[in-house]
Design an enzyme around this catalytic site. Structure first.
Site, short mmCIF file in Angstrom:
data_model
loop_
_atom_site.label_atom_id
_atom_site.label_comp_id
_atom_site.label_asym_id
_atom_site.label_seq_id
_atom_site.Cartn_x
_atom_site.Cartn_y
_atom_site.Cartn_z
N GLU A 4 -7.88 10.37 -2.52
CA GLU A 4 -7.83 8.99 -2.03
C GLU A 4 -9.26 8.54 -1.75
O GLU A 4 -10.00 9.17 -0.99
CB GLU A 4 -6.99 8.89 -0.75
CG GLU A 4 -7.11 7.57 0.00
CD GLU A 4 -6.81 6.35 -0.86
OE1 GLU A 4 -7.60 5.37 -0.78
OE2 GLU A 4 -5.82 6.37 -1.61
N CYS B 82 1.49 -4.62 3.08
CA CYS B 82 2.19 -5.88 3.34
C CYS B 82 1.98 -6.36 4.78
O CYS B 82 2.16 -7.54 5.07
CB CYS B 82 3.69 -5.71 3.08
SG CYS B 82 4.09 -5.23 1.39
N ARG C 100 1.58 19.40 6.13
CA ARG C 100 2.76 19.65 5.29
C ARG C 100 2.40 20.40 4.01
O ARG C 100 3.23 20.49 3.09
CB ARG C 100 3.43 18.31 4.95
CG ARG C 100 3.99 17.59 6.16
CD ARG C 100 4.32 16.14 5.84
NE ARG C 100 5.37 16.04 4.83
CZ ARG C 100 6.66 16.01 5.09
NH1 ARG C 100 7.07 16.10 6.35
NH2 ARG C 100 7.56 15.91 4.13
N ASP D 84 1.87 0.08 -7.71
CA ASP D 84 1.32 -1.17 -8.22
C ASP D 84 0.60 -1.03 -9.55
O ASP D 84 0.20 -2.04 -10.14
CB ASP D 84 0.36 -1.77 -7.19
CG ASP D 84 1.05 -2.21 -5.91
OD1 ASP D 84 2.29 -2.14 -5.86
OD2 ASP D 84 0.34 -2.61 -4.96
#
Length: 466
Positions: free
Chosen positions: A44, A54, A81, A296
Site C-alpha cells: 500500500e 465514501c 492476522r 475501482d
C-alpha cells in the site's frame, strides 16, 4: 532479492493495494488458508488501509469528527492476522511472465522484486485531472483517498480566504460542495453538464440544483473550465471559463475518477473501453490464470444493459474482495454484475438511482417509456410526510423495468433498493405492482411511491395514457 517460487514450500499471494478490495481479498484468503499454506504480502503506497473513501466528504465537512472513525482495520490489525502488509510502498512494475512485482519504499527509496504464485490487483482509481493550465497549482485538490482528504484539510487550515470552487457536480462534487458550505466557505460549483448529478436525467437533476442553491451554493451549469488562474505566489486564485472568472482560495476536483490501471496496461493486461481491467465472473483477469482484480480498477457487467461499466463504489469493492479471497483461498465464488444503484444527499434532500437513465437506454438500443409521479414518504395525514418524486423507465412492449430515480426528503433514497431487487430479478412493472411491501402510515402511503410509479408505467407500456 526475494526468495524464488521454486524454493518456497507454501504459495505466495501478492496484493497490490491496501484498501477495500485488496484487504478484503487478503483477509478472506487468510480465513481459508493458514500461514503454513499461503503467505500473503500486501503493498500500500499510502498511510492508511481499509478505510471508507465514501466518508471523506463527511469528515471534511465536520459530520465525522475524527479521521480514524473512517478506518475499518489498521495495518497492525492486518499484520496480527498473518498478512505481511508493507505501507508506504508503491508497486512500480508488474512482470507477468516472471511472476513478480517490483516495489519501491517511498520513505527510503529502496527497490526490490517480490515473486508471487497468485496476484491480486486492487489499485483503485484516481481523480480525473483535466489537462488545464494551473491544474497542478497548490490549492487544487482531488479527493479520493484519506491522504487526499488530509491534504485538503491541511490546505483549509492554512488558507486565510473563504472562497472555494468545486469543478464538477457528480457525487463527490456535490458532497464536497456541501462539506465546504458546512465549513463556512463561499462555494461555487462549475459544471459542464446541463444539471448537477449527471447520473440522473436532467429533469431530476434540476431538483438537486434547486436544493444546492437553497444551501447557498452558486451553481454554474453548461460551463467548461479553461484555466486555473494562479497568483504571484503560484497558488490558485481563480477558476476561469470562456465567459467568466470565479475567485478561489481552494479548488476541489469533483469531475469523477478513472481506473488506476497504468501498471496493468504496461504489463499487457486486458482493459475495457473505460480503461478498467476486464475479469471473468470469478474476478480473475481474463486470460491470466493466477491474476485477479477488483475494486475501482475494474469494469463490471451492467445486468440491465448487458455492457461493461466502470462504477467506483465501496460496496462493489468489498464484494469483489470477498469473491477474490474465496477463489484464491481454494473456495468458489462469483460476482455476476451490478444494476448501478447509488444514493447521496444534499442537506436533507435524498437522491437515489438504479438501472438506466434515458440516454443509457437509448445507447443500449432499447425502446422505452418513462413516467414520473409525485407522492409522499408517509401517509399524507401523518406528521412528517414529505414530498417525493419518482421517475421510472420501462421497456416498451415487454414492460421490463429499466431504471428508477428518486429525489425526496427523509425516507426517499432507500426505497431505491426495491427497484434494485426488481432489476436484478428482471421483473416487469406489472409484476412490481403486486409486490407485498410493508405498510403503516408512519412509513408509507397505502400505495408506496414505487408501486404508484409502477402502476403508471404499466399503462404507458400498454400504449395508454400515462
Amino acid at each position: 532479492m526475494s526468495m524464488s517460487r521454486a524454493s518456497r514450500s507454501q504459495e505466495r499471494l501478492v496484493v497490490v493495494g491496501g484498501d477495500a478490495a485488496g484487504m478484503s481479498a487478503a483477509s478472506q484468503a487468510r480465513r481459508l488458508k493458514g500461514p503454513d499454506e499461503l503467505e500473503i504480502v500486501a503493498f500500500e503506497r499510502g498511510h492508511f488501509t481499509s478505510y471508507s473513501a465514501c466518508g471523506i466528504p463527511y469528515w471534511v465537512g465536520g459530520d465525522v469528527e475524527d479521521r480514524d472513525q473512517l478506518i475499518a482495520r489498521s495495518p497492525e490489525e492486518h499484520r496480527a492476522r498473518g498478512i505481511d502488509l508493507r505501507m508506504r510502498t508503491e508497486v512500480t512494475e508488474l512482470d507477468v511472465a516472471g511472476g513478480r512485482v517490483r516495489s519501491r519504499d517511498l520513505e527510503s527509496g529502496a527497490e526490490a522484486w517480490t515473486s508471487y504464485d497468485k496476484l491480486v490487483l486492487a489499485t483503485g482509481a484516481h481523480p480525473m485531472r483535466p489537462s488545464l493550465p494551473g491544474i497542478d497549482a497548490p490549492g487544487v485538490h482531488g479527493v479520493q483517498t484519506l491522504d487526499d482528504g488530509q491534504a485538503l484539510l491541511d490546505t483549509l487550515a492554512r488558507t486565510a480566504g473563504r472562497r472555494a470552487v468545486v469543478i464538477g457536480a457528480g457525487y463527490i462534487g456535490v458532497e464536497m460542495a456541501e462539506a465546504l458550505i458546512n465549513r463556512g466557505y463561499e462555494v461555487t460549483v462549475v459544471n459542464r453538464g446541463q444539471e448537477p448529478m449527471s447520473t440522473l436525467d436532467p429533469d431530476m437533476g434540476r431538483l438537486v440544483h434547486e436544493a444546492m442553491e437553497g444551501l447557498g451554493i452558486t451553481m454554474v451549469n453548461d460551463a467548461e473550465v479553461s484555466k486555473i488562474q494562479t497568483g504571484e505566489d503560484g497558488r490558485v486564485r481563480a477558476v476561469a471559463t470562456e465567459d467568466a472568472e470565479y475567485p478561489a482560495d481552494v479548488v476541489v476536483l469533483g469531475i469523477g475518477v478513472r481506473p488506476e490501471t497504468a501498471l496493468a496496461e504496461a504489463a499487457g493486461l486486458p482493459l475495457g473501453d473505460h480503461k478498467g481491467l476486464l475479469t471473468d465472473l470469478a474476478m480473475r483477469v481474463r486470460g491470466h490464470e493466477n491474476i485477479w482484480a477488483g475494486g475501482d480498477c475494474v469494469e463490471v457487467l451492467d445486468l440491465v444493459s448487458g455492457s461493461e461499466r466502470h462504477i467506483a463504489l465501496g460496496t462493489h469493492a468489498n464484494k469483489h474482495g470477498q469473491v477474490i479471497g474465496a477463489n484464491v483461498g481454494g473456495g468458489y465464488a462469483t460476482f455476476p454484475g451490478v444494476v448501478g444503484t447509488a444514493v447521496s444527499k444534499v442537506c436533507d434532500l435524498e437522491i437515489a438511482r438504479t438501472g438506466l437513465r434515458e440516454k443509457d437506454a437509448r445507447r443500449a438500443g432499447l425502446r422505452f417509456e418513462t413516467v414520473t409521479i409525485e407522492s409522499t414518504s408517509r401517509a399524507g395525514y401523518y406528521p412528517g410526510a414529505d414530498p417525493m418524486k419518482v421517475k421510472m423507465l420501462a421497456e416498451r412492449r415487454t414492460g421490463r423495468l429499466l431504471g428508477v430515480q428518486i429525489v425526496g426528503r427523509e425516507g426517499a433514497a432507500k426505497r431505491v433498493d426495491i427497484a434494485a431487487v426488481a432489476l436484478t430479478a428482471c421483473m416487469t412493472v406489472e409484476q412490481m405492482t403486486a409486490l407485498d411491501l410493508g405498510y403503516a402510515p408512519p412509513f408509507s402511503p397505502v400505495w408506496d411511491p414505487i408501486l404508484v410509479a409502477a402502476r403508471k408505467a404499466v399503462i404507458a407500456v400498454r400504449g395508454g395514457t400515462a
